[in-house]
Design a protein around this motif. Structure first.
Motif, PDB file in Angstrom:
ATOM      1  N   MET A   1       7.323   4.943  -3.824  1.00  0.00           N
ATOM      2  CA  MET A   1       7.241   3.490  -3.876  1.00  0.00           C
ATOM      3  C   MET A   1       8.234   2.886  -2.893  1.00  0.00           C
ATOM      4  SD  MET A   1       9.348   2.206  -7.226  1.00  0.00           S
ATOM      5  CE  MET A   1      11.141   2.191  -7.165  1.00  0.00           C
TER       6      MET A   1
ATOM      7  N   ILE B   1       0.362  -5.996  -5.557  1.00  0.00           N
ATOM      8  CA  ILE B   1       1.733  -5.529  -5.309  1.00  0.00           C
ATOM      9  C   ILE B   1       1.933  -4.133  -5.881  1.00  0.00           C
ATOM     10  CG2 ILE B   1       4.139  -5.918  -5.962  1.00  0.00           C
ATOM     11  CD1 ILE B   1       3.643  -8.911  -5.678  1.00  0.00           C
ATOM     12  N   ALA B   2       1.413  -3.888  -7.088  1.00  0.00           N
ATOM     13  CA  ALA B   2       1.572  -2.576  -7.719  1.00  0.00           C
ATOM     14  C   ALA B   2       0.833  -1.484  -6.944  1.00  0.00           C
ATOM     15  CB  ALA B   2       1.063  -2.635  -9.158  1.00  0.00           C
TER      16      ALA B   2
ATOM     17  N   TYR C   1       7.660  -2.682  -9.912  1.00  0.00           N
ATOM     18  CA  TYR C   1       6.230  -2.927  -9.742  1.00  0.00           C
ATOM     19  C   TYR C   1       5.458  -2.706 -11.047  1.00  0.00           C
ATOM     20  CZ  TYR C   1       8.022  -2.362  -5.061  1.00  0.00           C
ATOM     21  OH  TYR C   1       8.788  -2.486  -3.926  1.00  0.00           O
ATOM     22  N   THR C   2       5.837  -1.678 -11.797  1.00  0.00           N
ATOM     23  CA  THR C   2       5.191  -1.440 -13.091  1.00  0.00           C
ATOM     24  C   THR C   2       5.542  -2.551 -14.070  1.00  0.00           C
ATOM     25  OG1 THR C   2       5.440   0.943 -12.673  1.00  0.00           O
ATOM     26  CG2 THR C   2       4.808   0.254 -14.895  1.00  0.00           C
TER      27      THR C   2
ATOM     28  N   GLY D   1       3.998  -0.421  -4.850  1.00  0.00           N
ATOM     29  CA  GLY D   1       4.280   0.518  -5.934  1.00  0.00           C
ATOM     30  C   GLY D   1       3.770   1.919  -5.692  1.00  0.00           C
TER      31      GLY D   1
ATOM     32  N   MET E   1      11.620  -8.175  -6.755  1.00  0.00           N
ATOM     33  CA  MET E   1      11.972  -7.118  -5.809  1.00  0.00           C
ATOM     34  C   MET E   1      13.349  -7.377  -5.212  1.00  0.00           C
ATOM     35  SD  MET E   1       8.241  -6.752  -3.923  1.00  0.00           S
ATOM     36  CE  MET E   1       8.835  -5.745  -2.566  1.00  0.00           C
TER      37      MET E   1
ATOM     38  N   PHE F   1       3.685   3.826  -9.248  1.00  0.00           N
ATOM     39  CA  PHE F   1       3.045   2.990 -10.263  1.00  0.00           C
ATOM     40  C   PHE F   1       2.139   3.806 -11.177  1.00  0.00           C
ATOM     41  CE2 PHE F   1      -0.763   0.307 -11.219  1.00  0.00           C
ATOM     42  CZ  PHE F   1      -0.175  -0.476 -12.202  1.00  0.00           C
TER      43      PHE F   1
ATOM     44  N   GLY G   1       6.813 -11.865  -7.707  1.00  0.00           N
ATOM     45  CA  GLY G   1       6.985 -10.465  -7.317  1.00  0.00           C
ATOM     46  C   GLY G   1       8.115 -10.280  -6.321  1.00  0.00           C
TER      47      GLY G   1
END
Length: 413
Positions: free
Chosen positions: A1, A56-57, A285-286, A61, A348, A73, A344
């Motif tokens: 990731m 995003i994931a 991300y998760t 991720g 981050m 992820f 998001g």
């Protein structure tokens, strides 16, 4: 990731988040002022807000190889980390409640002042909580003066609202005939809420815009005629409403906003040691995925109820009417993407520099006020006193952003 490794990258993400999170409220406000029902708008917004978290994931991720302490992820979806997932979902729930409340508060209190008050509550409560949850990785001698700058800006923002309200009352006082004529549009005022005289569901079912068109030609921004024309056109009728109703909604939203970032912080860093030994922390991300899922579920559930049992004097709608309402749908979908990517990027950046510093994005009233002035004509033809207070408020927010970002540290591995 993908992991943000340096302070510069974290600050760049926070600046992007500041732009996105300050812009999407203006988009939703624009739709409300054009007459689109907030229930319809928020349902559209919620779809793309979840889509942003999924994108995003699946990208950031999944970049690179999975590591034992930082799994990708898909790897983390099957791990026993439900305690952290619950924290993330609680954060999504309070954010959803806050966003839903502000959609109505923008109409009653105004875009700029609503964002100032909710942001200040978020900074004072949420940033303080994040500072201690982050094991004080931010520089306290810089961080808390930044919080103080926000408080000063809040006082100035309240003064701006008070002065601008007095200006508007003076304008409307000079157009008493037009103001009185508006009673035929609003119907009865009950409990401080102006209620339309007839149910507009039939118009909604046919997919029409249900906008009440003013009899006058387009008025110049800032004039009494402009204020009256806007009131005729918008979906939430606000003139004559109880001032404490709007402020109550704003303060409720601010408290919700102050809790979502600390909840996300607990989800990703497990400061309370709820995970079993050997189970890695949720990666950002998760956590953001589960956060957005709970946000989406609550938003859909509440707005489906509001379609058939509307609040604040709005007309009744239906699922069929929502599906057929394409007026402004593309803007509502864009607002969801902006908010989703904004949140998001904030998370981050916070994972690298500390969530207390990432709360600098709560200076988003800088952006919202800009859009309010450019798009909606807020503060046009106001008094000199209002302009002085407005410039002072924006200047203090610039200082607050700089100070909070300067307080950022770097999280230890």
């Amino acid at each position: 990731m993908y992991v943000v490794e340096d302070k510069g990258g974290a600050i760049a993400l926070m600046l992007a988040a500041l732009l996105f999170l300050g812009t999407w409220p203006a988009v939703l406000t624009l739709l409300e002022r054009r007459g689109r029902l907030p229930q319809h708008t928020y349902l559209d917004y919620s779809i793309t807000n979840l889509l942003a978290a999924i994108l995003i994931a699946l990208t950031f991720g999944q970049i690179g190889d999975s590591k034992p302490n930082m799994p990708n992820f898909f790897t983390q979806l099957s791990q026993d980390n439900w305690s952290s997932i619950l924290f993330a979902m609680v954060g999504g729930i309070v954010l959803s409640l806050g966003n839903l409340a502000t959609q109505y508060a923008w109409a009653f209190v105004g875009l700029s002042v609503t964002e100032v008050i909710t942001s200040s509550i978020t900074v004072v409560i949420g940033t303080t909580m994040n500072y201690f949850l982050d094991d004080r990785i931010n520089k306290a001698e810089i961080l808390f003066p930044g919080v103080g700058c926000f408080l000063i800006a809040v006082c100035l923002g309240s003064a701006v609202h008070s002065s601008n309200s007095a200006d508007n009352n003076e304008k409307l006082g000079g157009s008493s005939t037009n103001y009185k004529d508006m009673s035929g549009v609003y119907g009865d005022n009950k409990n401080g809420i102006n209620e339309p005289k007839k149910d507009l569901e039939n118009n909604l079912d046919s997919g029409s815009n249900h906008v009440l068109t003013s009899k006058t030609e387009k008025a110049k921004a800032g004039t009494a005629e402009f204020l009256i024309e806007l009131e005729n056109r918008r979906s939430i009728k606000v003139i004559g409403s109880n001032i404490f109703l709007g402020l109550g909604i704003v303060f409720f939203a601010g408290i919700c906003f102050s809790l979502f970032s600390p909840a996300f912080n607990l989800a990703t860093n497990d400061q309370w040691h709820t995970l079993k030994k050997g189970v890695p922390h949720l990666v950002v991300y998760t956590a953001f995925f589960y956060f957005s899922v709970s946000c989406f579920i609550l938003a859909i559930a509440l707005n489906m109820i509001f379609l058939y049992k509307p609040i604040l004097g709005l007309p009744r709608s239906s699922l069929k009417a929502y599906v057929n309402d394409w007026n402004g749908r593309q803007w509502a979908l864009l607002a969801g993407l902006l908010c989703g990517f904004g949140n998001g990027f904030q998370f981050m950046g916070g994972q690298a520099a500390g969530y207390a510093a990432a709360d600098a994005v709560q200076a988003l009233p800088l952006v919202s006020t800009f859009w309010g002035v450019v798009l909606f004509g807020e503060y046009r033809r106001s008094s000199k006193k209002t302009y002085i207070l407005l410039v002072s408020m924006l200047s203090m927010f610039i200082v607050a952003v700089a100070v909070l970002m300067a307080s950022s540290g770097h999280r230890k591995a």
